[in-house]
Design a protein around this motif. Sequence first.
Motif, PDB file in Angstrom:
ATOM      1  N   LEU A  94       0.829  -1.202   0.000  1.00 19.62           N
ATOM      2  CA  LEU A  94       0.000   0.000   0.000  1.00 19.62           C
ATOM      3  C   LEU A  94       0.865   1.254   0.000  1.00 19.62           C
ATOM      4  N   SER A  95       1.920   1.233   0.763  1.00 19.72           N
ATOM      5  CA  SER A  95       2.820   2.382   0.836  1.00 19.72           C
ATOM      6  C   SER A  95       3.484   2.626  -0.513  1.00 19.72           C
ATOM      7  N   GLN A  96       3.923   1.553  -1.164  1.00 18.62           N
ATOM      8  CA  GLN A  96       4.548   1.683  -2.478  1.00 18.62           C
ATOM      9  C   GLN A  96       3.550   2.231  -3.496  1.00 18.62           C
ATOM     10  N   GLU A 115       3.781   5.763  -5.559  1.00 18.90           N
ATOM     11  CA  GLU A 115       3.672   5.841  -7.017  1.00 18.90           C
ATOM     12  C   GLU A 115       2.570   6.815  -7.426  1.00 18.90           C
ATOM     13  N   PHE A 116       1.445   6.782  -6.702  1.00 16.87           N
ATOM     14  CA  PHE A 116       0.323   7.664  -7.005  1.00 16.87           C
ATOM     15  C   PHE A 116       0.722   9.126  -6.830  1.00 16.87           C
ATOM     16  N   ALA A 155      -1.801  10.383 -19.899  1.00 17.14           N
ATOM     17  CA  ALA A 155      -0.480   9.846 -20.247  1.00 17.14           C
ATOM     18  C   ALA A 155       0.124   9.087 -19.066  1.00 17.14           C
ATOM     19  N   GLU A 156      -0.056   9.593 -17.863  1.00 19.98           N
ATOM     20  CA  GLU A 156       0.453   8.906 -16.668  1.00 19.98           C
ATOM     21  C   GLU A 156      -0.241   7.560 -16.478  1.00 19.98           C
ATOM     22  N   LEU A 157      -1.546   7.523 -16.699  1.00 24.33           N
ATOM     23  CA  LEU A 157      -2.274   6.257 -16.578  1.00 24.33           C
ATOM     24  C   LEU A 157      -1.789   5.241 -17.606  1.00 24.33           C
ATOM     25  N   GLN A 158      -1.585   5.697 -18.825  1.00 19.84           N
ATOM     26  CA  GLN A 158      -1.085   4.795 -19.863  1.00 19.84           C
ATOM     27  C   GLN A 158       0.305   4.290 -19.503  1.00 19.84           C
ATOM     28  N   ARG A 159       1.155   5.161 -18.970  1.00 17.85           N
ATOM     29  CA  ARG A 159       2.500   4.769 -18.565  1.00 17.85           C
ATOM     30  C   ARG A 159       2.436   3.739 -17.432  1.00 17.85           C
TER      31      ARG A 159
END
Length: 87
Positions: free
Chosen positions: A25-27, A31-32, A68-72
């Motif tokens: 969850l922390s990771q 990332e989010f 773009a971030e979601l696609q990445r």
Amino acid sequence: MQRTSIKFEINRSASTPQPALQALLSQSEDEFYGSLQRIWNNVVQLEDMGIIHSENDKFVYAYRFAEAELQRAYSEKGLVINTTHTL
């Protein structure tokens, strides 16, 4: 007759260690927030360059950068993305 009990020992060293749920969850949270920071940095950069002139432009570019971030993120995870939109 006497009941016999058998003790089974689990060999924990042979199994692969699983990351703790909290670590995952922390990771994921890191990332989010990293993605949000990249989106905001891109918007600020365009604003500094004079490309963004209004609040509406800021939201339009932020939305595009978010896509773009979601696609990445999905491509890094090996998931398939359907980018076609139907209305």
